[in-house]
Design an enzyme around this catalytic site. Structure first.
Site, PDB file in Angstrom:
ATOM      1  CB  SER A   1      -0.944  -0.046   1.208  1.00  0.00           C
ATOM      2  OG  SER A   1      -1.922   0.950   1.138  1.00  0.00           O
TER       3      SER A   1
ATOM      4  CG  HIS B   1      -5.699  -2.475   0.939  1.00  0.00           C
ATOM      5  ND1 HIS B   1      -5.129  -2.095  -0.255  1.00  0.00           N
ATOM      6  CD2 HIS B   1      -5.029  -1.785   1.899  1.00  0.00           C
ATOM      7  CE1 HIS B   1      -4.178  -1.211  -0.045  1.00  0.00           C
ATOM      8  NE2 HIS B   1      -4.088  -1.004   1.265  1.00  0.00           N
TER       9      HIS B   1
END
EC number: 3.1.1.-
Length: 439
Positions: free
Chosen positions: A197, A393
């Site tokens: 990320s 995620h």
């Protein structure tokens, strides 16, 4: 003042939980029913616990409180702590799983995370241990502002000036300082890098703004890269957080998620479940790959603290559709950038061989945005869409089967293991690499 900020953030978290409950009701109750059945089974089986079960419960409690270096040492790996000072005075902590003479591999965490993200699920799951097992000298970075990097040569973390940074500064100063330190200590001219990320965001900032660092990295493994975010604009949480920052209360916030989330989630079993729902609402729902028993360990380390400006910067690129430095007022932008808008980062200057891993259920990194990013990067050597449709995620770090679904592929890219079948194992490295590039 500190108490007031905590109450403000608890209100924000409460709003996020409320949104999550609405989302869950709209999606349907199948996951809830399945999870309730699992909870009933767990309650019924407590009396029938085996010694292994009791040991697991003990380990979970212990692992939730240990620092990263002690967590690494607990599981039999050689652990070290290093401190690095950046050009602008921030003192960062790095954790190392030492393999003397082995190629160095730097792992960099995402937003509100820390080095713990790469070890928190234990030796049988987490990436840092897997890389150490495959003969890498593993280094774990901690960006300024998280629980391990809250020091400065002149500034105090209680001062607002300490928190005047975004992931731009992490890319400009933190990553270069950590890379230089790793190379100096190990004697290697280059290292491997993997980011999750924001760990990708800051890396691409570094390579585009300080292109000399391209030559210090052998390969970049980009996990759920949070770079382009046009498709994330309608995310309900983004709207809620944006409204919060624009409010009189939220506009004064300088730091976030430094214990508030943990406090709320540990109040009762119900608040713990609501917190899980809140996380799913942000990153994507995937109950099948979420190890509920490990959530207390996750809570012990995550979230690890973040500057509000980092979150605001992400909201800016979501709303504007531009991957660019932080935007201030028009007048200040003119002073800093000589334009009313900050210039876009030039991703074509990122020449490190980059392998991109992404998923369809990642609510923060939409596949369309990831593919657009790949088109603009200077040297994308491959991309891999995780086959499981529900993969979210945080599954890049927390999924039960993340080794099988993702990390094995990474090891194939790195040349550490052959493809799955015996026939594939006999193929040339070029054929294996070619298959990856086309996937």
């Amino acid at each position: 003042m500190r108490c007031s900020l905590r109450m403000q953030l608890l209100l924000l978290l409460g709003l996020c939980v409320f949104i999550s409950r609405i989302q869950g009701q709209l999606i349907g109750g199948e996951e809830d029913e399945e999870d309730e059945e699992e909870e009933e089974e767990e309650e019924e089986s407590v009396e029938d616990e085996t010694p292994e079960d009791r040991l697991q419960r003990k380990n979970i409690k212990q692992d939730s409180t240990l620092s990263v270096d002690k967590l690494i040492a607990k599981y039999g790996y050689e652990s070290e702590v290093h401190h690095v000072t950046t050009e602008d005075g921030y003192i960062l902590t790095m954790h190392r799983i030492r393999k003397q003479g082995a190629p160095p591999f730097l792992l960099q965490h995402g937003l509100v995370d820390s080095s713990a993200g790469f070890v928190v699920m234990g030796p049988n799951v987490s990436l840092a241990y897997l890389l150490a097992d495959h003969n890498y000298d593993v280094w774990l970075g901690n960006a300024r502002g998280n629980r391990y990097s809250r020091n400065h040569t002149t500034l105090d973390p209680d001062e607002s000036k300490f928190w005047d940074f975004s992931w731009h500064e992490i890319g400009m100063y933190d990553l270069p300082a950590m890379i230089d330190h790793v190379l100096k200590v190990t004697g290697f001219p280059k290292l491997h890098y993997a980011g999750h990320s924001q760990g990708c965001t800051s890396f691409f900032v570094m390579c585009s703004m300080r292109p000399a660092y391209n030559d210090k990295v052998v390969s970049m493994q980009a996990l759920a890269p949070a770079v382009y975010a046009k498709e994330t604009e309608d995310h309900p949480y983004i709207r809620a957080i944006s409204l919060y920052f624009n409010s009189l209360v939220g506009s004064s916030i300088r730091e976030m998620f430094n214990g508030e989330f943990r406090f709320l989630c540990r109040m009762t079993e119900e608040t713990e479940r609501l917190c899980i729902e809140a996380v799913f609402g942000i990153v994507g729902r995937n109950w099948n790959e979420f190890n509920r028993k490990m959530f207390p360990v996750i809570l012990g380390h995550y979230p690890a603290g973040v500057a509000a400006k980092q979150v605001k910067h992400f909201i800016q690129i979501i709303k504007s559709g531009r991957f660019a430095p932080y935007s201030y007022s028009s007048n200040k932008n003119m002073q800093l950038y000589r334009d009313h808008l900050p210039p876009r980062y030039n991703l074509s200057l990122v020449t490190v061989p980059t392998f991109v891993y992404y998923s369809t259920n990642d609510l923060l990194c939409h596949p369309k945005d990831v593919e657009s990013m790949c088109d603009d990067l200077g040297n994308v050597t491959g991309k891999y869409l995780v086959p499981q449709k529900e993969f979210n995620h945080m599954d890049f770090l927390w999924a039960i089967d993340v080794r099988k679904m993702l990390y094995r592929r990474m090891l194939q890219v790195l040349g550490k293991v052959p493809e799955g079948s015996p026939e594939e194992a006999n193929r040339s490295r070029r054929e294996i690499r070619g298959k990856f590039i086309r996937s």
